[in-house]
Design a protein around this motif. Structure first.
Motif, short mmCIF file in Angstrom:
data_model
loop_
_atom_site.label_atom_id
_atom_site.label_comp_id
_atom_site.label_asym_id
_atom_site.label_seq_id
_atom_site.Cartn_x
_atom_site.Cartn_y
_atom_site.Cartn_z
N ALA A 6 10.58 4.17 -12.73
CA ALA A 6 11.83 4.75 -12.63
C ALA A 6 12.54 3.95 -13.59
O ALA A 6 12.64 2.87 -13.67
CB ALA A 6 12.16 4.85 -11.19
N PHE A 127 5.62 2.93 -2.45
CA PHE A 127 5.17 3.31 -3.53
C PHE A 127 3.89 2.50 -4.21
O PHE A 127 3.37 2.76 -5.12
CB PHE A 127 6.19 3.06 -4.80
CG PHE A 127 7.36 3.96 -4.71
CD1 PHE A 127 7.47 4.60 -5.91
CD2 PHE A 127 8.24 3.90 -3.91
CE1 PHE A 127 8.27 5.73 -6.00
CE2 PHE A 127 9.68 4.74 -4.09
CZ PHE A 127 9.39 5.85 -5.03
N LYS A 244 13.46 12.52 -2.07
CA LYS A 244 13.22 13.94 -2.23
C LYS A 244 12.18 14.39 -1.02
O LYS A 244 12.52 15.46 -0.38
CB LYS A 244 12.64 14.40 -3.74
CG LYS A 244 13.42 13.83 -4.83
CD LYS A 244 12.84 13.99 -6.24
CE LYS A 244 13.00 13.17 -7.57
NZ LYS A 244 14.33 12.66 -7.78
N ILE A 283 13.29 16.75 -15.23
CA ILE A 283 12.43 16.56 -14.11
C ILE A 283 11.17 17.18 -14.13
O ILE A 283 9.97 16.56 -14.29
CB ILE A 283 12.97 16.60 -12.73
CG1 ILE A 283 12.46 15.45 -11.96
CG2 ILE A 283 12.97 17.87 -12.26
CD1 ILE A 283 13.19 15.41 -10.53
N HIS A 382 19.59 1.37 -8.59
CA HIS A 382 18.62 2.21 -7.95
C HIS A 382 17.53 1.38 -7.38
O HIS A 382 16.65 0.85 -8.13
CB HIS A 382 17.81 2.95 -9.15
CG HIS A 382 16.57 4.03 -8.82
ND1 HIS A 382 17.21 5.24 -8.32
CD2 HIS A 382 15.49 4.28 -8.72
CE1 HIS A 382 16.26 6.03 -7.82
NE2 HIS A 382 14.99 5.29 -8.22
C1 GCU Z 1 12.31 8.73 -12.17
C2 GCU Z 1 12.73 10.09 -12.17
C3 GCU Z 1 13.54 10.40 -10.50
C4 GCU Z 1 12.88 9.76 -9.29
C5 GCU Z 1 12.59 8.11 -9.81
C6 GCU Z 1 11.83 7.49 -8.91
O1 GCU Z 1 13.66 8.12 -12.27
O2 GCU Z 1 13.28 10.56 -13.05
O3 GCU Z 1 13.68 11.67 -10.31
O4 GCU Z 1 13.78 9.68 -8.27
O5 GCU Z 1 11.76 8.06 -11.17
O6 GCU Z 1 11.17 7.98 -7.95
O7 GCU Z 1 11.94 6.16 -8.75
#
Ligand code: GCU
Length: 406
Positions: A6, A127, A244, A283, A382
């Motif tokens: 990401a 993850f 998501k 995306i 993030h």
């Molecule tokens: C990427 C992607 C995002 C997602 C992210 C993640 O940045 O573009 O849509 O949320 O990965 O899962 O860390």
């Protein structure tokens, strides 16, 4: 084994508020036939199913089935003296098809050792493997990983604090459900549902996000039977692509009592029509396996969608939803995440809750606002931080309570 990386702010995207195009959001309380939805019954019996079908058919893809009849689980390990005596630990292997050689998920569960009854429990996918959430040598390591990563995601999973505050924590590795790779749809749980001769999902069937959400419901199937967990107070949460996923899981499965999205961005809490940071086209290009193939029809055509992401949040009503952002995570569009929460409120209000509780403006950092819909933005990038968890737990305390179990 690692998921596609990401990046917080890739180049070539819009990060200027002044460049956000004009857009009109679809009204969650106006039905497809144009009629106004003004009663909770009509929302529940007609408008909600209509919106759910639209999200299935056009975006995440249809989930072809629920819990397989032959699904079973085994407690493969347990202890009553984990975390230095503070917690009970259980590891449960869920065989999705019942077959030992079929896809399976290892669920790791910690609950407070001093609980006097079943506890409210956070459930979220991770993850990199269960062994990365805490440096506990008893945690199983997934195939392909090794000891070197044990505990290395500890910063994202403050297990001691969670258990110390009276919550349970359940987590599983998302690759167990479906590996996050642009595969040929041969691995993960998708093949369990193929018709004779089928070798990939149909254009309007689920991608990986749909599969991960399905896996969360299967984890809940187990948690509902665990005597240490209060199955009626399970919080589904996730970060980023898994945020998501938690929203989609919470929208489809109303057994989840509370839903949390952290930095979920495009395809999660952020409004697609703003095209701020990551867009639908971007995306679908980078991660073609996340959504249904049909979703590609909306690349650079967000305005044709019959919904936007505020309606995903509305599907969760009247259950509490918390949307969390990070100020520096512009790729995920913090303002677009706030606006989704805001525009979902009329549905929550129709159902008799306070929704966003009169909040009109995006709040400053570090201030949890709202009511049944909560919103918070913290400083920084993030990630999932201790500050995020403080807010998750405060929101869960407010809406689920925990007094009676301690
Ligand atoms: C990427 C992607 C995002 C997602 C992210 C993640 O940045 O573009 O849509 O949320 O990965 O899962 O860390």
């Amino acid at each position: 084994l690692s998921p596609s990386r990401a990046v917080s702010q890739p180049a070539g995207a819009n990060y200027e508020e002044s460049e956000v195009p004009d857009y009109t959001l679809p009204d969650p309380l106006t039905a497809e036939d144009g009629s106004r939805i003004s009663s909770p019954e009509r929302w529940r019996d007609s408008r909600r199913p209509e919106i759910l079908r639209q999200f299935e058919g056009l975006m995440y893809g249809k989930t072809p089935g629920g819990r397989p009849d032959a699904m079973r689980w085994e407690v493969i390990e347990s202890a009553t003296d984990a975390l230095g005596g503070a917690a009970k630990r259980k590891q449960v292997r869920i065989f999705f098809s019942g077959r030992a050689d079929g896809p399976r998920m290892d669920l790791l569960l910690y609950t407070p050792a001093d609980a006097t009854g079943p506890v409210p429990t956070f459930l979220g996918l991770n993850f990199k493997g269960n062994h990365t959430v805490f440096p506990d040598p008893a945690i199983t390591i997934p195939e392909g990983a090794d000891e070197s990563s044990r505990g290395d995601r500890r910063g994202r999973w403050p297990v001691d604090e969670i258990v110390g505050r009276g919550f349970g924590l359940a987590t599983a590795f998302y690759f167990d459900i479906d590996p996050d790779v642009k595969d040929q749809w041969r691995d993960g749980v998708h093949p369990l549902f193929y018709a004779e001769g089928q070798d990939r999902p149909l254009p309007d069937e689920w991608g990986s996000i749909g599969a991960w959400a399905w896996g969360l419901s299967r984890a809940l199937d187990y948690l509902e039977t665990d005597e240490d967990v209060d199955g009626a107070r399970v919080v589904v949460l996730g970060h980023s692509r898994l945020g998501k996923t938690s929203l989609w899981a919470g929208a489809q499965d109303d057994r989840f009592a509370l839903v949390i999205s952290n930095d979920s961005g495009c395809g999660g809490a952020a409004l697609s029509r703003r095209r701020f940071g990551e867009t639908v086209e971007r995306i679908n290009t980078s991660f073609p396996h996340w959504f249904s193939d049909t979703f590609n029809e909306f690349n650079a055509d967000e305005d044709s969608l019959p919904f936007d992401q505020h309606m995903l949040i509305a599907l969760i009503a009247p259950r509490p939803v918390l949307v969390c952002s990070a100020e520096g995570d512009l790729w995920a569009d913090p303002r677009g995440e706030f606006l989704s929460a805001y525009h979902a409120s009329p549905v929550f209000e129709l159902l008799g809750t306070d929704g966003i509780a009169g909040v009109e403006e995006m709040p400053p950092v570090n201030e949890l606002v709202g009511g049944t819909i909560g919103y918070h933005v913290r400083p920084g990038e993030h990630d999932v931080t201790m500050r995020d968890w403080e807010v998750f737990m405060e929101f869960a305390d407010r809406h689920l309570g925990r007094e009676e179990s301690r």
